[in-house]
Design an enzyme around this catalytic site. Structure first.
Site, PDB file in Angstrom:
ATOM      1  N   SER A  89       0.820  -1.216   0.000  1.00  0.00           N
ATOM      2  CA  SER A  89       0.000   0.000   0.000  1.00  0.00           C
ATOM      3  C   SER A  89       0.851   1.262   0.000  1.00  0.00           C
ATOM      4  CB  SER A  89      -0.902   0.008   1.238  1.00  0.00           C
ATOM      5  OG  SER A  89      -0.151   0.160   2.424  1.00  0.00           O
ATOM      6  N   THR A  95      -2.240   2.667   3.122  1.00  0.00           N
ATOM      7  CA  THR A  95      -1.458   3.886   3.289  1.00  0.00           C
ATOM      8  C   THR A  95      -0.764   3.710   4.617  1.00  0.00           C
ATOM      9  OG1 THR A  95      -3.079   5.329   2.198  1.00  0.00           O
ATOM     10  CG2 THR A  95      -1.754   6.364   3.886  1.00  0.00           C
ATOM     11  N   THR A 133       1.602   6.929   0.557  1.00  0.00           N
ATOM     12  CA  THR A 133       0.722   5.887   0.021  1.00  0.00           C
ATOM     13  C   THR A 133       0.919   5.661  -1.473  1.00  0.00           C
ATOM     14  OG1 THR A 133      -1.613   5.244  -0.116  1.00  0.00           O
ATOM     15  CG2 THR A 133      -1.133   7.521  -0.598  1.00  0.00           C
ATOM     16  N   ARG A 181      -5.471   9.939 -10.561  1.00  0.00           N
ATOM     17  CA  ARG A 181      -6.311  10.149  -9.363  1.00  0.00           C
ATOM     18  C   ARG A 181      -5.426  10.457  -8.151  1.00  0.00           C
ATOM     19  NH1 ARG A 181      -6.574   7.474  -4.064  1.00  0.00           N
ATOM     20  NH2 ARG A 181      -8.693   7.683  -3.283  1.00  0.00           N
ATOM     21  N   VAL A 182      -5.787  11.495  -7.416  1.00  0.00           N
ATOM     22  CA  VAL A 182      -5.075  11.825  -6.187  1.00  0.00           C
ATOM     23  C   VAL A 182      -6.065  11.677  -5.034  1.00  0.00           C
ATOM     24  CG1 VAL A 182      -3.929  13.662  -4.889  1.00  0.00           C
ATOM     25  CG2 VAL A 182      -3.475  13.388  -7.333  1.00  0.00           C
ATOM     26  N   GLY A 183      -5.660  10.970  -4.004  1.00  0.00           N
ATOM     27  CA  GLY A 183      -6.528  10.777  -2.844  1.00  0.00           C
ATOM     28  C   GLY A 183      -6.312  11.864  -1.803  1.00  0.00           C
ATOM     29  N   ASP A 184      -6.604  11.520  -0.576  1.00  0.00           N
ATOM     30  CA  ASP A 184      -6.500  12.503   0.505  1.00  0.00           C
ATOM     31  C   ASP A 184      -5.077  12.646   1.050  1.00  0.00           C
ATOM     32  OD1 ASP A 184      -6.689   9.846   1.412  1.00  0.00           O
ATOM     33  OD2 ASP A 184      -7.487  10.446   3.363  1.00  0.00           O
ATOM     34  N   THR A 220      -6.262   6.927   6.959  1.00  0.00           N
ATOM     35  CA  THR A 220      -6.201   5.918   5.906  1.00  0.00           C
ATOM     36  C   THR A 220      -7.646   5.559   5.567  1.00  0.00           C
ATOM     37  OG1 THR A 220      -6.110   4.112   7.519  1.00  0.00           O
ATOM     38  CG2 THR A 220      -4.006   4.928   6.712  1.00  0.00           C
ATOM     39  N   GLY A 221      -7.843   4.957   4.428  1.00  0.00           N
ATOM     40  CA  GLY A 221      -9.193   4.578   4.014  1.00  0.00           C
ATOM     41  C   GLY A 221      -9.648   5.378   2.814  1.00  0.00           C
ATOM     42  N   GLY A 256     -10.221   7.848   0.479  1.00  0.00           N
ATOM     43  CA  GLY A 256      -9.733   9.221   0.430  1.00  0.00           C
ATOM     44  C   GLY A 256     -10.793  10.224   0.025  1.00  0.00           C
TER      45      GLY A 256
HETATM   46  N1  ASP Z   1      -6.525   7.259   1.701  1.00  0.00           N
HETATM   47  C1  ASP Z   1      -5.795   6.687   0.617  1.00  0.00           C
HETATM   48  C2  ASP Z   1      -6.323   7.192  -0.664  1.00  0.00           C
HETATM   49  O1  ASP Z   1      -7.521   7.395  -0.767  1.00  0.00           O
HETATM   50  C3  ASP Z   1      -5.867   5.217   0.569  1.00  0.00           C
HETATM   51  C4  ASP Z   1      -5.963   4.558   1.888  1.00  0.00           C
HETATM   52  O2  ASP Z   1      -5.468   5.021   2.860  1.00  0.00           O
HETATM   53  O3  ASP Z   1      -6.547   3.490   1.993  1.00  0.00           O
HETATM   54  O4  ASP Z   1      -5.544   7.324  -1.581  1.00  0.00           O
END
Ligand code: ASP
Length: 385
Positions: A109, A236, A254, A264-267, A287-288, A290
């Protein structure tokens, strides 16, 4: 219960410092200087190497922060705790810790061997924040560098900016002396991507919408079959720390959502979403899913609740409630009207109190390291199983 009560005055005490000197006197106010950039002094010249303890030193991280060792002896949280109690800058310590996960191909991850995007390319996001310096840096969609947290740190140290993205982030990294590799896939991440490609035969994608839906469903199927750990499908590492002087720092790094649409950019690299550190108050990261976090800038919200005097656990639960309230699309809700996805937050305040919370109880745990050593601790969850 993920808690600590170190802020009570009765527990304040004089401690040994990094030099190992026995505590005998406190520094007068004003002689404690903020942690400084590499090469700059961290304490006033000539100041005694003794400090009034301001916080219970603490490291809080996602569970992978105490799962991987990259062939070495220590996990992320152990390294961070050791380095910061030896006197290293708290952000340097955090970055050294997460680097274990970035370099370990077993953590699919993060960093090298992270699950790639839909085109099979590993694209990495990372952010760092330094509490005392009130500085931050981040990178998004960075390819070819195993240690994106280090590049985020270089953005913080060597530019007037907070976020560099894509090929230009890579060019910046190259110019800063980071080795650039053609491909960050490990054997495992490539095999898993090929399996996902096989399952998501393009002939089954009549429209862009269906393609995304099918791609996601096949990813979840691979999670259900145990081919991918759920924590690594999203996945992450977030790590936040406070040292005995009350100096805070955090990092989130991450490979993002597995098989994401390229670009794509997450959080994780977005300040206030995947990470927020206020040197006077506390640090939070996530995490999770985003997208749920980006919409609510939840790490910022949590830190603001800390500022109002909330305990980290209450502040973090408030963040989860905001995510729940703002999740209204039926595709994201189950039959009970609850979000189908998960999001986790890791929080530490300036006195060393901490919390780890999760929208759903998945039985997973988060990592802490304190003077009692490293531990994996159950999350407090908002919605139960
Ligand atoms: N939060 C991260 C994202 O959305 C992925 C994750 O932490 O599971 O890119």
């Amino acid at each position: 219960m993920s808690d600590s009560t170190s802020s009570s005055p009765s527990r304040r005490e004089f401690i040994r410092t990094a030099t190992g000197a026995t505590a005998a006197c406190a520094l007068v106010p004003g002689t404690l200087l903020p942690t400084a950039l590499s090469g700059q002094p961290r304490t006033a010249p000539g100041a005694p190497a003794l400090h009034l303890r301001e916080a219970e030193p603490k490291v809080v991280a996602s569970g992978n922060g105490h799962d991987f060792r990259n062939g070495g002896e220590e996990t992320c949280v152990e390294v961070v705790f050791r380095l910061m109690t030896e006197g290293e800058d708290v952000l340097d310590a955090v970055i050294a810790g997460v680097e274990i996960n970035e370099l370990d191909p077993g953590d699919t991850s993060v960093g090298y061997g992270g699950l790639p995007n839909g085109d099979g390319v590993v694209q990495l996001d990372a952010s760092v924040m330094h509490g005392p310096l009130r500085r931050a840096g981040s990178v998004a969609c960075l390819e070819g560098v195993r240690t994106p947290a280090q590049v985020a740190r270089a953005v913080m140290d060597h530019t007037d900016h907070h976020l560099l993205v894509g090929p230009d982030a890579q060019r910046f990294a190259r110019n800063m002396g980071f080795p650039i590799e053609d491909d960050l896939n490990s054997e495992q991440s490539r095999e898993l991507w090929l399996e996902w490609r096989r399952r998501t035969d393009p002939s089954r994608w009549p429209s862009a919408e269906d393609r995304e839906q099918v791609g996601h469903q096949m990813g979840l199927e691979m999670v259900r079959e145990g081919l991918i750990d759920a924590e690594h499908y999203w996945g992450t590492i977030n790590c936040n720390a406070v040292n005995a002087r009350g100096e805070l720092a955090g990092c989130t790094t991450t490979s993002g959502l597995a098989w994401k649409i390229p670009g794509r950019v997450g959080d994780s690299p977005i300040l206030g979403a995947g990470l927020y550190v206020d040197g006077e108050v506390g640090a939070a990261g996530s995490t999770g899913r985003g997208e749920a976090n980006l919409f609510n800038l939840t790490s910022y919200l949590i830190v603001e609740q800390l500022r109002q005097g909330m305990h980290p656990l209450d502040a973090a639960m408030e963040g989860l409630r905001r995510i729940q309230e703002n999740t209204v699309e039926s595709r994201l809700l189950d039959d009970d009207g609850d979000p189908t996805f998960n999001v986790n937050f890791y929080v530490v305040d300036r006195s060393g109190r901490h919390a780890g919370v999760s929208l759903h109880d998945t039985g997973r745990r988060f990592a802490i390291c304190s003077e009692n050593g490293p531990e994996l601790v159950p999350f407090e969850s908002l919605l139960g199983e």
